[in-house]
Design a protein around this motif. Sequence first.
Motif, PDB file in Angstrom:
ATOM      1  N   ALA A 382       0.762  -1.125   0.012  1.00 55.38           N
ATOM      2  CA  ALA A 382      -0.109  -0.027  -0.071  1.00 55.38           C
ATOM      3  C   ALA A 382       0.922   1.374   0.017  1.00 55.38           C
ATOM      4  O   ALA A 382       0.502   2.238  -0.650  1.00 55.38           O
ATOM      5  N   VAL A 398      -6.990   3.752   0.837  1.00 51.94           N
ATOM      6  CA  VAL A 398      -6.019   2.662   1.153  1.00 51.94           C
ATOM      7  C   VAL A 398      -6.545   1.144   1.223  1.00 51.94           C
ATOM      8  O   VAL A 398      -6.010   0.182   0.926  1.00 51.94           O
ATOM      9  N   ILE A 402      -6.175  -2.461  -0.813  1.00 51.12           N
ATOM     10  CA  ILE A 402      -5.644  -3.504  -0.293  1.00 51.12           C
ATOM     11  C   ILE A 402      -6.572  -4.548  -0.695  1.00 51.12           C
ATOM     12  O   ILE A 402      -6.263  -5.701  -0.909  1.00 51.12           O
TER      13      ILE A 402
END
Length: 406
Positions: A382, A398, A402
């Motif tokens: 990330a 984020v 992921i």
Amino acid sequence: MQIQNTLKMNIPPCISKVLSVLYSSGFEGYLVGGCVRDAMMGKTPHDFDLTTNATPDEMLEIFSGYRIIETGLKHGTVTVVSSGENVEITTYRIDGEYLDNRRPSEVSFTRNLCEDLSRRDFTVNALAYSPRDGLVDVFGGVSDLEHKVIKCVGEADKRFNEDGLRIMRALRFSSVLDFDIDASTAKSIHANKHLLTNISAERIYTEFKKLVCGIRAPELICSYADVFGEVFPQVAQNTNAFCANAQKMDKIKPVYINRIASLLYGFGKADVRGFMHCLKPDTYSIDTVSALCTLASQPLGSDKISVRYMMSKHSDEFIMALADIKNIYSPDFECKKFLNSYNAQKIQNPCVTLKQLSITGSDLIDAGVERGPRVGELMNDALCAVIEDRCINTKEAVLEYIKSQL
């Protein structure tokens, strides 16, 4: 440089108080060495060395009303706590035979200041000053200061055989003070270079760090390459490259790590680490010099992504040192372009470390990622996405990124 033949030193109160006790008790007391040299050169002294004709036992008696530290009594040194400061006072002494090219096997005390000054290393360090009696110059130290010369007291061979570290000290003083080395002293340095093999690496490193940051470092390193080759096998094997680097090092910021790394530009990794290990410095210095040398020989991108990755791994100080070295030793490096890009990124303050990332490992576990190495892998993935602008640094974005990687 103006040399003050008539000297009036600005002496700290703690020193003045100690001198007053010596004088009122019928003894001599002189400031000696570097503090007198610096005052003569118009510099502000920071370390004050005191010497006296009083024996250690006599000092213990006259300073009985003071707190005294007796750890140096064997060598004639008494430490008196004056106005809250530790003041070391050493009895005039005559050194015995030097068996290890470093320390006298024994010392004897004398009442004669001149005998004490005769054992000093260089004439500019063999000056003594008393606020009561004035300046004492037995060996022409004032003249050598005026002519900017480093010269041994008495016979140079004898001085260096007494203490091999004086070879490095002569080079360091010449470099830092911008002084010439007297011809007889220079000849003796070359002739006695082997004595450095008897000196601890730590002591050599202390002198070398100061030497490389001095004004005359490039000239001295080339002129005395054979001396450095005695300490560093890497120099003996690559003298031409070492000297070629030295000739450019005055353009490098005078920080010892930067200067040492610049000297080793283009050397192989094993040689760089071998050179540093000869000095036995701290791990930080070894690793930093090694990293600077490795990266200085590699391309350094100026695009924002490359700059961000550099920021993620290294401190500002390291990056500036790297740019400094590459600018001097790597002709194809566009330093101005790199620094403009780097400064622009610093202003933007992008996320370049895990600490700056908007999520934590706990957030991933809460989102259903199993505890273990996979958490770290996803966090680093990330971070790379954020650095490369493939993902914005918000918690929602984020986490979404992921999830797309699972």
